[in-house]
Design an enzyme around this catalytic site. Structure first.
Site, PDB file in Angstrom:
ATOM      1  N   GLY A   1       0.830  -1.206   0.000  1.00 55.84           N
ATOM      2  CA  GLY A   1       0.000   0.000   0.000  1.00 55.84           C
ATOM      3  C   GLY A   1       0.854   1.242   0.000  1.00 55.84           C
ATOM      4  N   ASN A   2       0.255   2.362   0.375  1.00 53.25           N
ATOM      5  CA  ASN A   2       0.993   3.616   0.464  1.00 53.25           C
ATOM      6  C   ASN A   2       0.407   4.463   1.587  1.00 53.25           C
ATOM      7  OD1 ASN A   2      -1.204   5.312  -0.723  1.00 53.25           O
ATOM      8  ND2 ASN A   2      -0.751   4.075  -2.545  1.00 53.25           N
ATOM      9  N   TYR A   3       0.949   5.670   1.766  1.00 49.58           N
ATOM     10  CA  TYR A   3       0.598   6.500   2.924  1.00 49.58           C
ATOM     11  C   TYR A   3      -0.589   7.437   2.693  1.00 49.58           C
ATOM     12  CZ  TYR A   3       5.162   5.077   4.769  1.00 49.58           C
ATOM     13  OH  TYR A   3       6.226   4.345   5.217  1.00 49.58           O
TER      14      TYR A   3
END
Length: 408
Positions: free
Chosen positions: A219-221
């Site tokens: 995923g990412n932030y």
């Protein structure tokens, strides 16, 4: 700018309730008319007699004022007021307001309020820092409420210095500035934002999670704050909004049609299904570019050797919608770059068949992922427009100005 304004002042059961007297005095001094609505617990901290002496109006606390059936109309209060200010606002009242728990006159009045609402939280720091309180504040912000919090003492690493109610004079100044801005906008035709009445807008927001096994993902932030701000701005301008949201801890206005997804494939399916019936798509989501080629059906156990994961490209949502786009539709894409920002963004605009690109840069501190602020440049065939660093709600207004001008 407060002269002649009608203010409903909500007071809750906080030790800071005594400061409401200073707020009333300041509002009345500037020419405002104040009607107090107080919770039952608020009366434990300050007497209605004191408040009515300052406002020259009976204080409202209960639904029924007498045993003869005479009652206070929260609907009438909602129509009467030019603004509602809740100061101090406890954690309990925040929770009730965020979740529509109308068990007292104050919350019922809030839910019926047609005018802008300003909220000044007041509680101890631990309560203020609790995830449920932060969630409720974000929910109320997403509904368009104005949260008044002290600026002093805020640290990027935490919330030290927060929790206490903002000083009464500063609270009054916030209201005064709000009405001044309203007056300036009304006087200046160029300040009027173009509407999106009758338009259907698709917005993607947040990250995607690509599963490795049942408990892990790539995923990412992304927090989704920019996309949700865009959705709220479009709604405020009269658009019919469909928001396709990845896994985020945000809420949106009930009038926004929300589709929750987790993976890129799910977002791709939802976006390609909705897009043909829209006037424009704003692709703000931070979609994963790669996903595991194979997903384990059981948790992968730790071993002595390293773990190798084969990745494959995900569906390109922007490119797919770009191919589907008709002459009546517009596409706004986002580009988050670390280097060669303008060249990369312009290349993306052409490849994705986007009408314009909103460029973000990771090199600007305090913007992009998880931040409340952003600094953008808009890149189109007409060239590049740079904007200063702003709150994401204000950035959303700038972006929608550009979109609305093209749709009209």
């Amino acid at each position: 700018m407060l002269k002649g304004k009608k203010i409903v002042l909500g007071i809750t059961g906080s030790i800071a309730a005594y400061k409401s007297c200073l707020i009333i005095r300041g509002l009345v001094k500037r020419g405002a008319e104040v009607q107090v609505v107080i919770t039952p617990s608020g009366k434990e901290f300050i007497t209605p007699l004191t408040l009515s002496t300052l406002t020259h109006k009976p204080v409202i606390s209960e639904f029924f004022s007498q045993r003869d059936g005479t009652w206070h109309s929260h609907v009438d209060l909602g129509l009467w007021a030019d603004a509602m200010l809740i100061a101090p606002c406890t954690a309990s009242t925040l929770g009730k307001m965020a979740n529509g728990v109308a068990d007292n006159m104050l919350v019922t009045t809030y839910l019926s309020m047609k005018a802008p609402v300003f909220i000044a939280p007041a509680m101890d720091l631990d309560m203020y820092r609790h995830p449920s309180t932060r969630h409720n504040l974000e929910t109320l912000r997403s509904y368009g409420n104005h949260i008044i919090e002290p600026e002093s003492g805020f640290l990027a690493s935490g919330l030290e210095g927060k929790g206490r109610m903002e000083d009464p004079e500063k609270i009054i100044e916030v209201l005064d500035q709000f009405f001044e801005q309203q007056a300036n906008a009304a006087a200046d035709d160029s300040a009027v934002r173009p509407t999106l009445s009758g338009k259907r807008i698709l917005i993607t927001a947040g990250p995607t999670y690509e599963k490795i096994d049942p408990v892990r993902f790539i995923g990412n932030y992304s927090s989704g704050k920019m996309g949700f701000a865009l959705a709220e701005e479009c709604r405020r301008r009269g658009a019919e909004v469909t928001l396709i949201a990845g896994p985020v801890a945000l809420t949106c206005h009930p009038d926004i049609r929300r589709i929750d997804v987790e993976s890129c494939d799910e977002m791709y399916y939802a976006a390609t299904k909705v897009f043909p019936n829209t006037d424009a798509a704003i692709l703000c989501a931070a979609v994963a570019d790669f996903k595991p080629a194979a997903v384990a059906d059981r948790k992968i156990k730790r071993g002595d050797d390293g773990l190798h994961i084969d990745l494959m490209p995900t569906q390109d949502i922007a490119a797919a919608l770009g191919r589907m786009k008709t002459g009546r539709q517009l596409i706004v894409a986002f580009a988050l770059e670390t280097d060669n920002e303008v060249a990369n963004a312009e290349d993306k605009r052409k490849r994705k068949n986007a009408d314009f690109i909103v460029l973000n840069s990771t090199r600007i501190p305090g913007t992009t992922f998880q931040s409340d602020d952003n600094q953008i440049a808009i890149i189109s065939e007409q060239g590049r427009t740079d904007y200063p660093k702003k709150n994401k709600r204000d950035v959303a207004a700038d972006i929608i100005d550009q979109l609305a001008a093209r749709l009209h």
